[in-house]
Design a protein around this motif. Structure first.
Motif, mmCIF file in Angstrom:
data_model
loop_
_atom_site.group_PDB
_atom_site.id
_atom_site.type_symbol
_atom_site.label_atom_id
_atom_site.label_comp_id
_atom_site.label_asym_id
_atom_site.label_seq_id
_atom_site.Cartn_x
_atom_site.Cartn_y
_atom_site.Cartn_z
ATOM 1 N N CYS A 116 0.828 -1.203 0.000
ATOM 2 C CA CYS A 116 0.000 0.000 0.000
ATOM 3 C C CYS A 116 0.864 1.255 0.000
ATOM 4 C CB CYS A 116 -0.919 -0.013 1.230
ATOM 5 S SG CYS A 116 -1.963 1.461 1.405
ATOM 6 N N LEU A 117 1.891 1.279 0.826
ATOM 7 C CA LEU A 117 2.778 2.440 0.907
ATOM 8 C C LEU A 117 3.501 2.680 -0.415
ATOM 9 C CD1 LEU A 117 4.343 1.764 4.435
ATOM 10 C CD2 LEU A 117 2.725 3.573 3.852
ATOM 11 N N GLU A 119 2.565 1.540 -3.520
ATOM 12 C CA GLU A 119 1.626 1.841 -4.598
ATOM 13 C C GLU A 119 1.080 3.262 -4.490
ATOM 14 O OE1 GLU A 119 -1.195 -1.275 -4.187
ATOM 15 O OE2 GLU A 119 0.006 -2.738 -5.330
ATOM 16 N N ALA A 120 1.061 3.817 -3.283
ATOM 17 C CA ALA A 120 0.563 5.180 -3.106
ATOM 18 C C ALA A 120 1.522 6.213 -3.692
ATOM 19 C CB ALA A 120 0.341 5.463 -1.621
ATOM 20 N N LYS A 124 2.232 9.639 -7.837
ATOM 21 C CA LYS A 124 2.706 10.987 -7.535
ATOM 22 C C LYS A 124 3.999 11.343 -8.267
ATOM 23 C CE LYS A 124 -0.418 12.359 -4.599
ATOM 24 N NZ LYS A 124 -1.218 13.596 -4.823
ATOM 25 N N THR A 145 0.290 8.839 4.059
ATOM 26 C CA THR A 145 -0.217 7.533 3.625
ATOM 27 C C THR A 145 -0.045 6.462 4.695
ATOM 28 O OG1 THR A 145 1.896 6.822 2.624
ATOM 29 C CG2 THR A 145 0.373 8.072 1.226
ATOM 30 N N SER A 148 -3.489 5.598 6.606
ATOM 31 C CA SER A 148 -4.479 4.808 5.850
ATOM 32 C C SER A 148 -3.942 3.420 5.507
ATOM 33 C CB SER A 148 -4.891 5.549 4.574
ATOM 34 O OG SER A 148 -3.758 5.826 3.764
ATOM 35 N N CYS A 149 -2.643 3.312 5.202
ATOM 36 C CA CYS A 149 -2.077 2.008 4.839
ATOM 37 C C CYS A 149 -1.927 1.097 6.056
ATOM 38 C CB CYS A 149 -0.727 2.191 4.147
ATOM 39 S SG CYS A 149 -0.825 2.843 2.460
ATOM 40 N N GLN A 152 -5.800 -0.407 7.035
ATOM 41 C CA GLN A 152 -6.738 -0.868 6.006
ATOM 42 C C GLN A 152 -7.756 -1.844 6.616
ATOM 43 O OE1 GLN A 152 -4.506 -1.708 2.060
ATOM 44 N NE2 GLN A 152 -2.960 -1.945 3.651
#
Length: 221
Positions: A116-117, A119-120, A124, A145, A148-149, A152
């Motif tokens: 998740c970290l 892919e976020a 960008k 991030t 939220s990561c 989840q």
């Protein structure tokens, strides 16, 4: 033989009577062809480098930390003090993967959190203009991030057993836990956990969460 020869000669006569291609026209067509070829080659090169960049920034099937140097640092080059990717991202990626004493829940949380970290960050990045990357904004975004990561719905830090919480605290350096960035993300995680666990925890645990929030808020101030 005569039957084949006449149509052939008639066709040749029609062709020979058509307007000849003059030398200057030939040069013009040649220049246009060269220009078209050059444009095509440039387009193909751009596609190649774009695909190459995307390949460098795509996650491999096996979870790893190479993306921080192969992609993130390359397309967002930052000085040492602002380099989140080296100073924090890659360092803790390697630390968390290096531990082999997680619970089953802990392994699932770690793997999903790391992906998740990573892919976020990718959306960008400006792969065509890495020099335009704002390192301060990228660092701020990356830390945002974390909340939220880490939390989840499919793999939340809030639902990990106490043994995994202990490992997380052992893995993260105290200085990183207590600086402004660390305190903010911890406060955000506490708020999320209170919401996720509101119906599953007793008043004594809620009071401890409240105390943790107050301490973290004081650090941020």
């Amino acid at each position: 033989m005569i039957w084949f020869d006449r149509p052939f000669r008639r066709g040749w006569a029609l062709y020979s009577n058509s307007a000849p291609i003059r030398p200057q026209n030939q040069n013009r067509y040649f220049i246009i062809s060269q220009a078209s070829l050059a444009i095509f080659l440039i387009f193909m090169l751009l596609c190649f480098f774009s695909n190459h960049a995307q390949a460098q920034c795509s996650n491999s099937v096996k979870l790893g930390c190479g993306v921080y140097t192969q992609c993130f640092e390359r397309y967002c080059p930052c000085s040492a003090d602002k380099n989140y990717f080296t100073n924090y991202g890659k360092r803790y990626c390697e630390k968390f993967i290096g531990r082999n004493d997680w619970s089953t829940q802990g392994v699932a949380w770690r793997d999903k959190t790391l992906l998740c970290l990573q892919e976020a960050i990718i959306p960008k990045l400006d792969l065509d203009h890495p020099e335009k990357c704002d390192c301060s904004k990228m660092k701020d975004f990356a830390f945002q991030t974390h909340i939220s990561c880490y939390s989840q719905n499919t793999a939340s830090i809030c639902r990990l057993p106490a043994s995994d919480w202990s490992k997380i605290i052992q893995t993260i350096d105290t200085a990183d836990l207590l600086d402004a960035y660390g305190a903010k993300q911890m406060l955000g995680i506490v708020n999320v956990c209170i919401g996720q666990q509101a119906g599953d925890i007793g008043n004594d645990i809620k009071e401890k969460w409240k105390q943790a929030k107050e301490k973290l808020s004081n650090i941020i101030k």
